[in-house]
Design an enzyme around this catalytic site. Structure first.
Site, PDB file in Angstrom:
ATOM      1  N   ILE A  67      -0.907   0.954 -15.425  1.00  0.00           N
ATOM      2  CA  ILE A  67      -1.482   2.242 -15.091  1.00  0.00           C
ATOM      3  C   ILE A  67      -2.048   2.262 -13.670  1.00  0.00           C
ATOM      4  O   ILE A  67      -2.333   1.215 -13.103  1.00  0.00           O
ATOM      5  CB  ILE A  67      -2.638   2.614 -16.071  1.00  0.00           C
TER       6      ILE A  67
ATOM      7  N   CYS B 294      -0.558  11.067  -6.966  1.00  0.00           N
ATOM      8  CA  CYS B 294      -0.935  11.762  -5.742  1.00  0.00           C
ATOM      9  C   CYS B 294      -1.105  13.262  -6.005  1.00  0.00           C
ATOM     10  O   CYS B 294      -0.333  13.847  -6.758  1.00  0.00           O
ATOM     11  CB  CYS B 294       0.267  11.575  -4.831  1.00  0.00           C
TER      12      CYS B 294
ATOM     13  N   THR C 254      -7.284  -5.356  -8.457  1.00  0.00           N
ATOM     14  CA  THR C 254      -8.687  -5.564  -8.080  1.00  0.00           C
ATOM     15  C   THR C 254      -9.100  -7.040  -8.089  1.00  0.00           C
ATOM     16  O   THR C 254      -9.930  -7.458  -7.272  1.00  0.00           O
ATOM     17  CB  THR C 254      -9.579  -4.748  -9.045  1.00  0.00           C
TER      18      THR C 254
ATOM     19  N   ASN D 185       4.471   6.608  -6.372  1.00  0.00           N
ATOM     20  CA  ASN D 185       3.100   6.846  -6.833  1.00  0.00           C
ATOM     21  C   ASN D 185       2.943   8.301  -7.269  1.00  0.00           C
ATOM     22  O   ASN D 185       2.783   9.192  -6.442  1.00  0.00           O
ATOM     23  CB  ASN D 185       2.131   6.501  -5.696  1.00  0.00           C
TER      24      ASN D 185
ATOM     25  N   ILE E  14     -10.263   5.605  -1.579  1.00  0.00           N
ATOM     26  CA  ILE E  14      -9.709   5.245  -0.266  1.00  0.00           C
ATOM     27  C   ILE E  14      -8.955   6.448   0.326  1.00  0.00           C
ATOM     28  O   ILE E  14      -8.948   6.664   1.530  1.00  0.00           O
ATOM     29  CB  ILE E  14      -8.749   4.036  -0.395  1.00  0.00           C
TER      30      ILE E  14
ATOM     31  N   GLY F 290      -9.982  -2.621 -12.468  1.00  0.00           N
ATOM     32  CA  GLY F 290     -10.600  -3.902 -12.812  1.00  0.00           C
ATOM     33  C   GLY F 290     -10.673  -4.108 -14.316  1.00  0.00           C
ATOM     34  O   GLY F 290     -10.069  -3.357 -15.088  1.00  0.00           O
TER      35      GLY F 290
ATOM     36  N   LYS G 152       0.864  -1.182   0.000  1.00  0.00           N
ATOM     37  CA  LYS G 152       0.000   0.000   0.000  1.00  0.00           C
ATOM     38  C   LYS G 152       0.905   1.238   0.000  1.00  0.00           C
ATOM     39  O   LYS G 152       1.993   1.197   0.586  1.00  0.00           O
ATOM     40  CB  LYS G 152      -0.828  -0.061   1.296  1.00  0.00           C
TER      41      LYS G 152
HETATM   42  C1  LIG Z   1      -8.916  -0.228  -3.378  1.00  0.00           C
HETATM   43  C2  LIG Z   1      -7.729   0.248  -4.152  1.00  0.00           C
HETATM   44  C3  LIG Z   1      -6.710   0.939  -3.500  1.00  0.00           C
HETATM   45  C4  LIG Z   1      -5.599   1.385  -4.217  1.00  0.00           C
HETATM   46  N1  LIG Z   1      -4.602   2.039  -3.556  1.00  0.00           N
HETATM   47  C5  LIG Z   1      -3.480   2.401  -4.233  1.00  0.00           C
HETATM   48  C6  LIG Z   1      -2.384   2.987  -3.549  1.00  0.00           C
HETATM   49  O1  LIG Z   1      -2.388   3.161  -2.328  1.00  0.00           O
HETATM   50  N2  LIG Z   1      -1.296   3.354  -4.281  1.00  0.00           N
HETATM   51  C7  LIG Z   1      -1.218   3.145  -5.635  1.00  0.00           C
HETATM   52  O2  LIG Z   1      -0.178   3.482  -6.241  1.00  0.00           O
HETATM   53  N3  LIG Z   1      -2.236   2.552  -6.310  1.00  0.00           N
HETATM   54  C8  LIG Z   1      -3.347   2.181  -5.642  1.00  0.00           C
HETATM   55  N4  LIG Z   1      -4.366   1.569  -6.312  1.00  0.00           N
HETATM   56  C9  LIG Z   1      -4.247   1.343  -7.765  1.00  0.00           C
HETATM   57  C10 LIG Z   1      -3.778  -0.081  -8.082  1.00  0.00           C
HETATM   58  O3  LIG Z   1      -2.505  -0.340  -7.548  1.00  0.00           O
HETATM   59  C11 LIG Z   1      -3.756  -0.311  -9.607  1.00  0.00           C
HETATM   60  O4  LIG Z   1      -2.840   0.583 -10.196  1.00  0.00           O
HETATM   61  C12 LIG Z   1      -5.129  -0.114 -10.249  1.00  0.00           C
HETATM   62  O5  LIG Z   1      -6.169  -0.572  -9.408  1.00  0.00           O
HETATM   63  C13 LIG Z   1      -5.258  -0.834 -11.599  1.00  0.00           C
HETATM   64  O6  LIG Z   1      -5.066  -2.226 -11.458  1.00  0.00           O
HETATM   65  P1  LIG Z   1      -6.295  -3.278 -11.277  1.00  0.00           P
HETATM   66  O7  LIG Z   1      -7.286  -2.962 -12.364  1.00  0.00           O
HETATM   67  O8  LIG Z   1      -5.664  -4.619 -11.434  1.00  0.00           O
HETATM   68  O9  LIG Z   1      -6.855  -3.042  -9.926  1.00  0.00           O
HETATM   69  C14 LIG Z   1      -5.504   1.124  -5.617  1.00  0.00           C
HETATM   70  C15 LIG Z   1      -6.538   0.428  -6.257  1.00  0.00           C
HETATM   71  C16 LIG Z   1      -7.633  -0.022  -5.550  1.00  0.00           C
HETATM   72  C17 LIG Z   1      -8.701  -0.786  -6.277  1.00  0.00           C
END
Ligand SMILES: Cc1cc2nc3c(=O)[nH]c(=O)nc-3n(C[C@H](O)[C@H](O)[C@H](O)COP(=O)(O)O)c2cc1C
Length: 312
Positions: A194, A133, A274, A130, A72, A220, A46
């Site tokens: 991404i 931000c 996700t 990241n 979040i 997702g 995280k």
């Molecule tokens: C609930 C949630 C919390 C996330 N928190 C962060 C985070 O703290 N830092 C970050 O760089 N990306 C965060 N992301 C983004 C994911 O790391 C990822 O880049 C994004 O969800 C796309 O991938 P996915 O479609 O496989 O989820 C978060 C995504 C979700 C769904």
């Protein structure tokens, strides 16, 4: 025939190319009995900020037809608690998996502070920065929206640590490839892409947005074609610019064929996000799926496939 899934990247050996994405796997401990981190190529934590953040009020996640929206708000334990409580657990339970710590700040100094604190801790293999931000001083424009700001943040982090740096890019920009070039020119060893896309769900009975902040980040299956296109574009642009930096593909990956789309587009590593909320062993299934498909296609090493869609 056993397929070689190992990847040499960032000066590190990854036992397989599958990582879990930041914010979707916490600090690994809650998954220990179902999806132990030692099976992974790496865990990406995280996002850690210098100080603890409670995040945004609920509702902060909602499902959509083909993914989820979250706001979040970078809730996390903060760097001191991470170093005291979370990192020692990770180091003990990681096995051959790598530990990548995702860091961020809301001002340039905060990136420097957290990178210096976390980047010098034993057991951390790399930092993922990241860049999605918001910069509170520059009026809540995210750091990753502008090549100059990407350059400044990456250089600042580079000046604090010797570890490999992965710059995590947001797709909410006109030209993601220009940002990747800026990140690599400033000293990033790799780029990951991404992060989420902005989205909204409206409750038609209450006649207002469902999430507490109105907008949320879409992730997702819905974002996979966007992510694959971004990886394809960045791979081509970096090659044209004569820059060699591995790409980490993220967005809607939940099985072997999803991961292979990204690898063929140019990703050396991939992250499962996700999908872990739906199937906690999605990352393990992705590893198995890659091996099965490679085996079926007579591929002996997964690295043979990196960027292959550009060659055929
Ligand atoms: C609930 C949630 C919390 C996330 N928190 C962060 C985070 O703290 N830092 C970050 O760089 N990306 C965060 N992301 C983004 C994911 O790391 C990822 O880049 C994004 O969800 C796309 O991938 P996915 O479609 O496989 O989820 C978060 C995504 C979700 C769904």
């Amino acid at each position: 025939m056993a397929v070689d899934l190992s990847v040499n990247c960032l000066g590190l050996e990854f036992q397989n190319p599958v990582l879990v994405a930041s914010g979707t796997f916490g600090y690994g401990d809650q998954y220990e009995d179902i999806m132990p981190i030692r099976e992974l190529g790496a865990l990406v934590t995280k996002t850690i900020t210098p100080r603890m953040r409670p995040g945004n009020p609920p509702p902060r996640v909602v499902e959509t037809d083909s993914g989820m929206l979250n706001t979040i708000g970078l809730a996390n334990v903060g760097q001191d608690e991470f170093l005291r409580e979370k990192l020692p657990w990770l180091v003990t339970h990681r096995g051959a998996a790598r530990v990548i710590v995702n860091v961020a700040g809301f001002a340039e100094e905060e990136f420097a502070e957290v990178a210096a604190a976390v980047g010098s801790a034993p057991g951390v293999d790399a930092l993922e920065v990241n860049l999605g931000c918001p910069n509170v001083k520059a009026g809540y424009i995210h750091f990753g929206a502008d090549p100059q700001s990407v350059r400044r943040i990456v250089s600042l982090v580079r000046s604090q640590v010797e570890l490999p740096i992965v710059a995590k890019l947001s797709p909410n920009v006109t030209d993601i490839a220009a940002l990747a070039e800026a990140a690599v020119a400033a000293g990033a060893d790799a780029v990951s892409l991404i992060n989420t896309l902005p989205g909204m769900k409206i409750d038609i009975n209450r006649r207002r947005p469902v999430l507490s902040q109105g907008f949320g980040g879409l992730s997702g299956p819905a974002v996979r074609p966007v992510g694959v296109a971004c990886v394809y574009k960045v791979y081509r642009r970096l090659a044209e610019a004569g820059m060699s930096a591995p790409i980490v593909g993220i967005g809607g990956i939940g099985c072997g064929s999803d991961a292979l789309e990204y690898i063929l587009a140019g990703a050396s590593l991939v992250q499962v996000g996700t999908a872990s909320f739906v199937r906690p062993r999605a990352a393990a299934e992705t590893i198995e799926g890659i091996a099965e498909i490679c085996d079926r296609q007579g591929v002996t090493a997964v690295t043979e496939l990196v960027g292959a869609a550009h060659r055929s």
